[in-house]
Design a protein around this motif. Structure first.
Motif, PDB file in Angstrom:
ATOM      1  N   VAL A  61       0.836  -1.076  -0.056  1.00 30.57           N
ATOM      2  CA  VAL A  61       0.142  -0.095  -0.014  1.00 30.57           C
ATOM      3  C   VAL A  61       0.786   1.221   0.072  1.00 30.57           C
ATOM      4  O   VAL A  61       0.428   2.099  -0.676  1.00 30.57           O
ATOM      5  CB  VAL A  61      -0.963   0.125   1.250  1.00 30.57           C
ATOM      6  CG1 VAL A  61      -1.712   1.280   1.231  1.00 30.57           C
ATOM      7  CG2 VAL A  61      -2.090  -1.203   1.105  1.00 30.57           C
ATOM      8  N   ILE A  62       1.956   1.177   0.997  1.00 27.73           N
ATOM      9  CA  ILE A  62       2.834   2.330   0.996  1.00 27.73           C
ATOM     10  C   ILE A  62       3.240   2.721  -0.479  1.00 27.73           C
ATOM     11  O   ILE A  62       3.481   3.828  -1.043  1.00 27.73           O
ATOM     12  CB  ILE A  62       4.029   2.230   1.731  1.00 27.73           C
ATOM     13  CG1 ILE A  62       3.472   2.213   3.277  1.00 27.73           C
ATOM     14  CG2 ILE A  62       4.997   3.129   1.698  1.00 27.73           C
ATOM     15  CD1 ILE A  62       4.460   1.698   4.126  1.00 27.73           C
ATOM     16  N   MET A  63       3.803   1.754  -1.331  1.00 27.57           N
ATOM     17  CA  MET A  63       4.029   1.666  -2.752  1.00 27.57           C
ATOM     18  C   MET A  63       3.126   2.133  -3.931  1.00 27.57           C
ATOM     19  O   MET A  63       3.461   2.347  -4.913  1.00 27.57           O
ATOM     20  CB  MET A  63       5.117   0.569  -3.145  1.00 27.57           C
ATOM     21  CG  MET A  63       6.159   0.110  -2.212  1.00 27.57           C
ATOM     22  SD  MET A  63       7.563   1.681  -2.147  1.00 27.57           S
ATOM     23  CE  MET A  63       7.754   1.493  -3.762  1.00 27.57           C
ATOM     24  N   GLY A  64       1.783   2.107  -3.194  1.00 30.87           N
ATOM     25  CA  GLY A  64       0.898   2.259  -4.609  1.00 30.87           C
ATOM     26  C   GLY A  64       0.812   3.492  -5.093  1.00 30.87           C
ATOM     27  O   GLY A  64       0.204   3.452  -6.236  1.00 30.87           O
ATOM     28  N   ASN A 263      12.601  -6.888   4.219  1.00 30.73           N
ATOM     29  CA  ASN A 263      12.442  -6.162   3.409  1.00 30.73           C
ATOM     30  C   ASN A 263      11.104  -5.436   3.791  1.00 30.73           C
ATOM     31  O   ASN A 263      10.890  -4.247   3.317  1.00 30.73           O
ATOM     32  CB  ASN A 263      12.265  -6.600   1.784  1.00 30.73           C
ATOM     33  CG  ASN A 263      11.791  -5.743   0.591  1.00 30.73           C
ATOM     34  OD1 ASN A 263      12.468  -4.567   0.741  1.00 30.73           O
ATOM     35  ND2 ASN A 263      10.682  -6.110   0.073  1.00 30.73           N
ATOM     36  N   HIS A 264       9.954  -6.058   4.020  1.00 30.77           N
ATOM     37  CA  HIS A 264       8.842  -5.286   4.035  1.00 30.77           C
ATOM     38  C   HIS A 264       8.897  -4.618   5.347  1.00 30.77           C
ATOM     39  O   HIS A 264       8.278  -3.431   5.515  1.00 30.77           O
ATOM     40  CB  HIS A 264       7.564  -6.422   4.414  1.00 30.77           C
ATOM     41  CG  HIS A 264       7.533  -7.184   2.874  1.00 30.77           C
ATOM     42  ND1 HIS A 264       6.865  -8.336   2.749  1.00 30.77           N
ATOM     43  CD2 HIS A 264       7.490  -6.727   1.700  1.00 30.77           C
ATOM     44  CE1 HIS A 264       6.835  -8.849   1.596  1.00 30.77           C
ATOM     45  NE2 HIS A 264       7.120  -7.703   0.811  1.00 30.77           N
ATOM     46  N   LEU A 265       9.539  -5.033   6.383  1.00 28.29           N
ATOM     47  CA  LEU A 265       9.812  -4.467   7.693  1.00 28.29           C
ATOM     48  C   LEU A 265      10.685  -3.050   7.546  1.00 28.29           C
ATOM     49  O   LEU A 265      10.330  -2.017   7.977  1.00 28.29           O
ATOM     50  CB  LEU A 265      10.387  -5.224   8.502  1.00 28.29           C
ATOM     51  CG  LEU A 265       9.519  -6.345   9.418  1.00 28.29           C
ATOM     52  CD1 LEU A 265      10.282  -7.212  10.320  1.00 28.29           C
ATOM     53  CD2 LEU A 265       8.263  -5.832  10.072  1.00 28.29           C
ATOM     54  N   VAL A 266      11.620  -3.177   6.435  1.00 28.43           N
ATOM     55  CA  VAL A 266      12.273  -1.876   6.335  1.00 28.43           C
ATOM     56  C   VAL A 266      11.464  -1.031   5.504  1.00 28.43           C
ATOM     57  O   VAL A 266      11.717   0.330   6.079  1.00 28.43           O
ATOM     58  CB  VAL A 266      13.634  -2.278   5.380  1.00 28.43           C
ATOM     59  CG1 VAL A 266      14.290  -1.107   4.884  1.00 28.43           C
ATOM     60  CG2 VAL A 266      14.672  -2.883   6.389  1.00 28.43           C
ATOM     61  N   VAL A 267      10.638  -1.593   4.681  1.00 33.17           N
ATOM     62  CA  VAL A 267       9.744  -0.497   4.006  1.00 33.17           C
ATOM     63  C   VAL A 267       8.947   0.275   4.841  1.00 33.17           C
ATOM     64  O   VAL A 267       8.762   1.365   5.061  1.00 33.17           O
ATOM     65  CB  VAL A 267       8.971  -1.034   2.876  1.00 33.17           C
ATOM     66  CG1 VAL A 267       7.830  -0.255   2.124  1.00 33.17           C
ATOM     67  CG2 VAL A 267       9.979  -1.483   1.604  1.00 33.17           C
ATOM     68  N   CYS A 268       8.335  -0.547   5.829  1.00 37.51           N
ATOM     69  CA  CYS A 268       7.415   0.075   6.794  1.00 37.51           C
ATOM     70  C   CYS A 268       8.020   1.013   7.669  1.00 37.51           C
ATOM     71  O   CYS A 268       7.421   2.169   8.213  1.00 37.51           O
ATOM     72  CB  CYS A 268       6.498  -0.752   7.312  1.00 37.51           C
ATOM     73  SG  CYS A 268       5.526  -1.895   6.434  1.00 37.51           S
ATOM     74  N   TYR A 269       9.294   0.713   8.086  1.00 35.82           N
ATOM     75  CA  TYR A 269      10.153   1.544   9.233  1.00 35.82           C
ATOM     76  C   TYR A 269      10.507   2.857   8.251  1.00 35.82           C
ATOM     77  O   TYR A 269      10.322   4.070   8.980  1.00 35.82           O
ATOM     78  CB  TYR A 269      11.077   0.576   9.384  1.00 35.82           C
ATOM     79  CG  TYR A 269      12.091   1.709  10.470  1.00 35.82           C
ATOM     80  CD1 TYR A 269      11.733   1.618  12.033  1.00 35.82           C
ATOM     81  CD2 TYR A 269      13.077   2.254  10.133  1.00 35.82           C
ATOM     82  CE1 TYR A 269      12.592   2.311  12.725  1.00 35.82           C
ATOM     83  CE2 TYR A 269      14.070   3.040  11.009  1.00 35.82           C
ATOM     84  CZ  TYR A 269      13.712   3.121  12.291  1.00 35.82           C
ATOM     85  OH  TYR A 269      14.350   3.731  13.056  1.00 35.82           O
ATOM     86  N   ILE A 270      10.923   2.940   7.225  1.00 35.65           N
ATOM     87  CA  ILE A 270      11.416   4.264   6.430  1.00 35.65           C
ATOM     88  C   ILE A 270      10.542   5.127   6.346  1.00 35.65           C
ATOM     89  O   ILE A 270      10.393   6.243   6.326  1.00 35.65           O
ATOM     90  CB  ILE A 270      12.504   3.711   5.161  1.00 35.65           C
ATOM     91  CG1 ILE A 270      13.668   2.820   5.701  1.00 35.65           C
ATOM     92  CG2 ILE A 270      12.408   4.971   4.546  1.00 35.65           C
ATOM     93  CD1 ILE A 270      14.464   2.693   4.374  1.00 35.65           C
ATOM     94  N   GLU A 271       9.136   4.493   5.850  1.00 36.63           N
ATOM     95  CA  GLU A 271       8.234   5.102   5.134  1.00 36.63           C
ATOM     96  C   GLU A 271       7.195   5.374   6.334  1.00 36.63           C
ATOM     97  O   GLU A 271       5.953   5.145   6.332  1.00 36.63           O
ATOM     98  CB  GLU A 271       7.588   4.631   3.942  1.00 36.63           C
ATOM     99  CG  GLU A 271       8.230   4.240   3.028  1.00 36.63           C
ATOM    100  CD  GLU A 271       9.033   5.510   2.391  1.00 36.63           C
ATOM    101  OE1 GLU A 271       8.761   6.685   2.821  1.00 36.63           O
ATOM    102  OE2 GLU A 271      10.059   5.580   1.509  1.00 36.63           O
ATOM    103  N   ARG A 272       7.563   5.503   7.562  1.00 39.66           N
ATOM    104  CA  ARG A 272       6.795   5.366   8.642  1.00 39.66           C
ATOM    105  C   ARG A 272       5.603   6.738   8.794  1.00 39.66           C
ATOM    106  O   ARG A 272       4.549   6.500   9.128  1.00 39.66           O
ATOM    107  CB  ARG A 272       7.247   5.352  10.059  1.00 39.66           C
ATOM    108  CG  ARG A 272       8.463   6.267  10.223  1.00 39.66           C
ATOM    109  CD  ARG A 272       9.384   5.918  11.633  1.00 39.66           C
ATOM    110  NE  ARG A 272      10.467   6.768  11.777  1.00 39.66           N
ATOM    111  CZ  ARG A 272      11.798   6.907  11.166  1.00 39.66           C
ATOM    112  NH1 ARG A 272      11.899   5.757  10.377  1.00 39.66           N
ATOM    113  NH2 ARG A 272      12.504   7.711  11.499  1.00 39.66           N
ATOM    114  N   GLU A 273       6.140   7.717   8.063  1.00 40.63           N
ATOM    115  CA  GLU A 273       5.027   8.928   8.159  1.00 40.63           C
ATOM    116  C   GLU A 273       4.096   8.482   7.332  1.00 40.63           C
ATOM    117  O   GLU A 273       3.017   9.006   7.589  1.00 40.63           O
ATOM    118  CB  GLU A 273       5.917  10.108   7.492  1.00 40.63           C
ATOM    119  CG  GLU A 273       6.970  10.784   8.419  1.00 40.63           C
ATOM    120  CD  GLU A 273       6.295  11.091   9.761  1.00 40.63           C
ATOM    121  OE1 GLU A 273       5.227  11.663   9.814  1.00 40.63           O
ATOM    122  OE2 GLU A 273       6.910  10.907  10.734  1.00 40.63           O
TER     123      GLU A 273
END
Length: 303
Positions: A61-64, A263-273
């Motif tokens: 969803v973040i990458m959507g 990978n999924h955890l890193v995406v969620c962490y970096i894009e936490r805003e």
């Protein structure tokens, strides 16, 4: 923090973060407590696979919002705590508001990090950003500098911008090339007279103002040139953020984490805003649609 624990039995005094948090939340929220009891042994969302599915849904969803926009790719690599070579791939693109965004696409374990190996793995036409121009790099930077709005667009030069479009010939059709010169002529006359553009100080603020005034729809070819100028990779700061997050998530105590989960955890962490603003129902729909579940989830989570 780690989700799983060494001993997750009902008699354990420390079942680690996820299960301990569930128990704490059940005590505070009756809706959650009843929902959890209805799930019995079949649908408690405590399975490692379920947790990984949820993380994947959030990352997807973040990458959507990238969709079919033009982008460039920033790539770098570093070793994680388990001495695996992790390649961070960041996308740089312009969003619907005309803002430049750099977002982590993936963190991928690779054995060979030479340029030839990366070319085989990533087959995007714009994969190497400015580097794909070779000796034309300086020329394209010079062309795009003509978009600078400072001093009432004093550096604006139609011939240079047409040349910039020719370098990016794959992004413009034959019909586009037939129109672009006239569109540039009309564009510069309008923006020099438009008071809103007098406050623009750089190409980034120009892009935002184009969207705000809807000039990006009127001058779509000019706006495409602005987008291409903005997605030129200029630094690796965002990639370094990925490596910093990598060291926080994968530690000495959590050094056997699977690559996809990592990978999924890193995406969620970096894009936490962005993660904080995600709509629960969007995640739930994606989660429910991944596979057949034993229980249909509610449309939204209890507050």
């Amino acid at each position: 923090m780690a989700f799983r624990g060494h001993d997750e039995s009902s008699t354990s005094l420390n079942r680690r973060n996820f299960l301990e948090m569930i128990d704490w939340y059940k005590d505070k929220n009756e809706i959650v407590r009843k929902a959890f009891s209805r799930g019995a042994m079949n649908c408690k969302m405590t399975s490692p696979n379920i947790q990984k599915d949820i993380a994947r849904c959030c990352a997807d969803v973040i990458m959507g919002d990238i969709k079919d926009r033009n982008f460039s790719i920033l790539i770098d690599e570093s070793r994680d705590i388990s001495v695996k070579e992790q390649m961070a791939v960041m996308l740089r693109y312009v969003d619907v508001k005309g803002k430049v965004v750099e977002r982590l696409l993936t963190l991928h374990h690779v054995v060979d990090t030479t340029s030839e190996a990366l070319k085989k793995r990533y087959k995007y036409s714009s994969c190497y950003g400015a580097n794909r121009f070779g000796e034309s790099t300086i020329e394209i930077l010079t062309c795009f500098s003509c978009l600078d709005p400072k001093n009432n667009f004093s550096r604006f030069d139609i011939d240079s911008l047409v040349r910039g479009a020719q370098i990016y010939d794959a992004d413009f059709s034959t019909s586009d090339f037939a129109q672009i010169r006239q569109q540039l002529q009309t564009y510069i006359l309008q923006v020099r007279r438009h008071a809103a553009f007098s406050t623009c100080t750089d190409i980034a603020s120009l892009a935002s103002k184009m969207v705000e005034t809807e000039k990006h729809k009127v001058f779509r070819l000019v706006y495409r040139l602005i987008e291409l100028a903005l997605i030129l990779p200029v630094s690796t700061a965002s990639v370094e953020r990925a490596f910093s997050a990598m060291k926080i998530i994968k530690t000495n105590l959590r050094n056997k984490m699977a690559d996809e989960w990592f990978n999924h955890l890193v995406v969620c962490y970096i894009e936490r805003e962005i993660f904080k603003e995600l709509d629960d129902s969007t995640i739930l729909r994606r989660f429910q649609g991944m596979k057949t579940r034993k229980l249909n989830l509610p449309r939204s989570l209890p507050s």
